[in-house]
Design an enzyme around this catalytic site. Structure first.
Site, PDB file in Angstrom:
ATOM      1  N   ASP A  37      36.088  36.838  42.271  1.00 23.80           N
ATOM      2  CA  ASP A  37      36.273  37.424  43.600  1.00 23.80           C
ATOM      3  C   ASP A  37      35.987  36.354  44.658  1.00 23.80           C
ATOM      4  OD1 ASP A  37      36.224  40.609  44.734  1.00 23.80           O
ATOM      5  OD2 ASP A  37      35.580  39.025  46.116  1.00 23.80           O
ATOM      6  N   HIS A  61      42.619  47.199  40.128  1.00 18.83           N
ATOM      7  CA  HIS A  61      41.720  46.149  39.650  1.00 18.83           C
ATOM      8  C   HIS A  61      40.367  46.735  39.286  1.00 18.83           C
ATOM      9  CE1 HIS A  61      41.478  46.403  44.058  1.00 18.83           C
ATOM     10  NE2 HIS A  61      40.180  46.135  43.937  1.00 18.83           N
TER      11      HIS A  61
HETATM   12  P1  AMP Z   1      38.682  46.567  46.701  1.00 15.45           P
HETATM   13  O1  AMP Z   1      37.900  47.008  47.893  1.00 15.45           O
HETATM   14  O2  AMP Z   1      38.205  47.228  45.428  1.00 15.45           O
HETATM   15  O3  AMP Z   1      40.168  46.713  46.903  1.00 15.45           O
HETATM   16  O4  AMP Z   1      38.325  45.041  46.491  1.00 15.45           O
HETATM   17  C1  AMP Z   1      39.185  43.990  46.764  1.00 15.45           C
HETATM   18  C2  AMP Z   1      38.448  42.735  46.419  1.00 15.45           C
HETATM   19  O5  AMP Z   1      39.360  41.660  46.413  1.00 15.45           O
HETATM   20  C3  AMP Z   1      37.310  42.363  47.372  1.00 15.45           C
HETATM   21  O6  AMP Z   1      36.086  42.268  46.651  1.00 15.45           O
HETATM   22  C4  AMP Z   1      37.766  40.998  47.941  1.00 15.45           C
HETATM   23  O7  AMP Z   1      36.696  40.117  48.158  1.00 15.45           O
HETATM   24  C5  AMP Z   1      38.696  40.514  46.850  1.00 15.45           C
HETATM   25  N1  AMP Z   1      39.714  39.560  47.265  1.00 15.45           N
HETATM   26  C6  AMP Z   1      40.536  39.652  48.346  1.00 15.45           C
HETATM   27  N2  AMP Z   1      41.367  38.587  48.394  1.00 15.45           N
HETATM   28  C7  AMP Z   1      41.058  37.821  47.319  1.00 15.45           C
HETATM   29  C8  AMP Z   1      41.559  36.575  46.824  1.00 15.45           C
HETATM   30  N3  AMP Z   1      42.555  35.923  47.436  1.00 15.45           N
HETATM   31  N4  AMP Z   1      41.009  36.060  45.700  1.00 15.45           N
HETATM   32  C9  AMP Z   1      40.008  36.716  45.077  1.00 15.45           C
HETATM   33  N5  AMP Z   1      39.491  37.890  45.498  1.00 15.45           N
HETATM   34  C10 AMP Z   1      40.007  38.433  46.607  1.00 15.45           C
END
Ligand code: AMP
Length: 127
Positions: free
Chosen positions: A39, A110
């Site tokens: 993440d 995810h």
């Molecule tokens: P959610 O709230 O479950 O949709 O979580 C989305 C997650 O994706 C968050 O923890 C973000 O920090 C993570 N995230 C967003 N963009 C990226 C990226 N480019 N690479 C890795 N993680 C990401």
């Protein structure tokens, strides 16, 4: 249409772009069914995301529409990532946010994998 109460799958979402290799990610595992990467804003010493390769908006969409092979392959990958990162002995948490109340930000299904410290309460109190 997804069956998750969310909009249809958006091919431009950030995880779709990571899957296509259009933007970088710190990858920890990839196989036929799943991709795992760190993440970008970790909320624990270990914070890895595992995503299916197919275009599913949410857990609800995935479990309703994906094939048994996709579902089996995906969950085996989640377990393998935890095992390969050495997380089984001290423990870890998996979490999947879905929709508005779930706090889902990225509309590609995810699973978060957290580890590396005691993780506290399962859900923060209302407020
Ligand atoms: P959610 O709230 O479950 O949709 O979580 C989305 C997650 O994706 C968050 O923890 C973000 O920090 C993570 N995230 C967003 N963009 C990226 C990226 N480019 N690479 C890795 N993680 C990401």
């Amino acid at each position: 249409m997804p069956v998750s109460g969310l909009p249809p799958y958006d091919e431009g979402n950030i995880f779709a772009r990571i899957l296509r290799g259009e933007i970088p990610a710190k990858r920890v595992h990839e196989d036929e069914w799943a991709l795992a990467f760190h993440d970008i804003a970790p909320q624990a010493p270990v914070h890895v995301l595992v995503i299916p390769k197919g275009p599913y908006v949410s857990l609800a969409d995935f479990t309703a529409q994906a094939s048994d092979a996709e579902i089996g392959g995906f969950w085996r990958a989640v377990g393998k990532v935890a095992r390969d990162l050495g997380l089984e002995e001290k423990g870890f948490r998996t979490l999947s946010n879905m929709g508005f109340d779930g706090g889902q930000e990225v509309p590609h299904f995810h699973v978060h994998l957290f580890a590396g410290r005691p993780l506290g309460r399962m859900v923060s109190p209302a407020g």
